[in-house]
Design a protein around this motif. Structure first.
Motif, PDB file in Angstrom:
ATOM      1  N   SER A   1       0.384   6.939   2.507  1.00  0.00           N
ATOM      2  CA  SER A   1      -0.444   8.132   2.687  1.00  0.00           C
ATOM      3  C   SER A   1      -1.910   7.780   2.922  1.00  0.00           C
ATOM      4  O   SER A   1      -2.686   8.622   3.369  1.00  0.00           O
ATOM      5  N   TYR A   2      -2.304   6.528   2.631  1.00  0.00           N
ATOM      6  CA  TYR A   2      -3.710   6.141   2.774  1.00  0.00           C
ATOM      7  C   TYR A   2      -4.094   5.840   4.218  1.00  0.00           C
ATOM      8  O   TYR A   2      -5.266   5.670   4.510  1.00  0.00           O
ATOM      9  N   ASN A   3      -3.105   5.730   5.114  1.00  0.00           N
ATOM     10  CA  ASN A   3      -3.388   5.335   6.493  1.00  0.00           C
ATOM     11  C   ASN A   3      -4.215   4.052   6.498  1.00  0.00           C
ATOM     12  O   ASN A   3      -3.808   3.055   5.947  1.00  0.00           O
TER      13      ASN A   3
ATOM     14  N   ARG B   1       0.813  -1.208   0.000  1.00  0.00           N
ATOM     15  CA  ARG B   1       0.000   0.000   0.000  1.00  0.00           C
ATOM     16  C   ARG B   1       0.855   1.272   0.000  1.00  0.00           C
ATOM     17  O   ARG B   1       2.044   1.244   0.325  1.00  0.00           O
ATOM     18  N   ASP B   2       0.203   2.356  -0.354  1.00  0.00           N
ATOM     19  CA  ASP B   2       0.767   3.697  -0.238  1.00  0.00           C
ATOM     20  C   ASP B   2       0.537   4.153   1.201  1.00  0.00           C
ATOM     21  O   ASP B   2      -0.600   4.168   1.681  1.00  0.00           O
TER      22      ASP B   2
ATOM     23  N   GLY C   1      -3.723   1.212  -4.813  1.00  0.00           N
ATOM     24  CA  GLY C   1      -3.784   2.635  -5.114  1.00  0.00           C
ATOM     25  C   GLY C   1      -2.489   3.340  -4.750  1.00  0.00           C
ATOM     26  O   GLY C   1      -1.853   3.030  -3.745  1.00  0.00           O
TER      27      GLY C   1
ATOM     28  N   PHE D   1      -7.251   3.718   5.080  1.00  0.00           N
ATOM     29  CA  PHE D   1      -8.208   3.678   3.977  1.00  0.00           C
ATOM     30  C   PHE D   1      -7.884   2.551   3.001  1.00  0.00           C
ATOM     31  O   PHE D   1      -6.737   2.367   2.596  1.00  0.00           O
ATOM     32  N   ASP D   2      -8.901   1.785   2.607  1.00  0.00           N
ATOM     33  CA  ASP D   2      -8.767   0.735   1.604  1.00  0.00           C
ATOM     34  C   ASP D   2      -7.696  -0.290   1.979  1.00  0.00           C
ATOM     35  O   ASP D   2      -7.002  -0.830   1.130  1.00  0.00           O
ATOM     36  N   LEU D   3      -7.558  -0.561   3.260  1.00  0.00           N
ATOM     37  CA  LEU D   3      -6.546  -1.508   3.716  1.00  0.00           C
ATOM     38  C   LEU D   3      -7.081  -2.927   3.621  1.00  0.00           C
ATOM     39  O   LEU D   3      -8.098  -3.258   4.231  1.00  0.00           O
TER      40      LEU D   3
ATOM     41  N   ASP E   1      -0.900   7.363  -4.652  1.00  0.00           N
ATOM     42  CA  ASP E   1      -1.048   8.804  -4.840  1.00  0.00           C
ATOM     43  C   ASP E   1       0.273   9.544  -4.682  1.00  0.00           C
ATOM     44  O   ASP E   1       0.476  10.586  -5.294  1.00  0.00           O
ATOM     45  N   TYR E   2       1.175   9.011  -3.849  1.00  0.00           N
ATOM     46  CA  TYR E   2       2.414   9.724  -3.534  1.00  0.00           C
ATOM     47  C   TYR E   2       3.656   8.970  -4.005  1.00  0.00           C
ATOM     48  O   TYR E   2       4.747   9.238  -3.531  1.00  0.00           O
TER      49      TYR E   2
END
Length: 211
Positions: free
Chosen positions: A108-110, A105-106, A165, A112-114, A167-168
């Motif tokens: 930055s998602y903390n 995972r990214d 996903g 979210f969507d884990l 984003d960063y």
């Protein structure tokens, strides 16, 4: 801490020394209090028990025309950014996965969507390799065995998708147990002789990961 309508927000002031005086350099705003779990206990338990040691293996979409071994063929000429360059590959380090449940995972998602990867792996420590072009990471792999690959399959998440996903441009592979044990960081200590520069002295948690 401040109330904004029905939502409570927490602020952290990052300070610097400028001309002998403390000045506010940046204000960070959060919706969770320091020390709060990143993932609540019931959701963490669901995630950790969702992966299975057995299950179907999805085929790779033939329209993608992937040549996976060539992603780590050092010296191969490629042009992922429009300009030809040589691919380099090297060992990045090791990842420890004691729970046997991996996620990608990214950060930055903390929470979210884990979702974890659907297939468990034997608990242990595994080497991680990265392929780069002009100092940019283009591929990452975790080697579960030194045996030759028999077939390639798409790595499915427990929600049924193969998508991570981003984003960063900051993706990690890590032991899910480390991530669900994480807590929101508390206050940090920092000082500097100029603005926009500080040293974070306390970061939690310590996460085993490969970037």
């Amino acid at each position: 801490m401040a109330e904004q309508g029905t939502q409570r927000r927490y602020s952290e002031y990052r300070l610097v020394i400028l001309d002998g005086q403390w000045r506010i350099d940046r204000v960070m705003s959060f919706v969770d209090p320091p020390g709060a779990p990143l993932i609540d206990e019931s959701e963490a338990q669901r995630l950790l028990t969702a992966a299975r040691t057995e299950g179907p293996l999805d085929p790779i979409d033939p329209d993608l025309e992937l040549n996976i071994p060539s992603l780590f063929a050092a010296g191969r000429e490629v042009a992922p950014f429009g300009t030809s360059a040589n691919l380099s590959a090297h060992r990045l380090g090791d990842i420890s996965c004691q729970s046997g449940v991996l996620t990608a995972r990214d950060f930055s998602y903390n929470g979210f969507d884990l979702e974890p990867l659907a297939r468990r792996v034997p608990a242990g420590t595994y080497p991680v390799e990265v392929a780069t072009v002009d100092k940019a990471n283009v591929a990452l792999r975790l080697r579960l065995s030194d045996l030759p690959v028999a077939t390639w399959h798409a790595a499915q998440r427990t929600n049924g998708t193969h998508i991570i996903g981003v984003d960063y441009a900051n993706v990690a592979i890590l032991d899910l147990a480390d991530l669900v044990a994480a807590r929101h960081s508390g206050p940090t200590s920092c000082s500097s002789s100029r603005p926009n520069s500080w040293k974070q002295l306390r970061v939690q948690p310590s996460v085993s990961s490969a970037m």
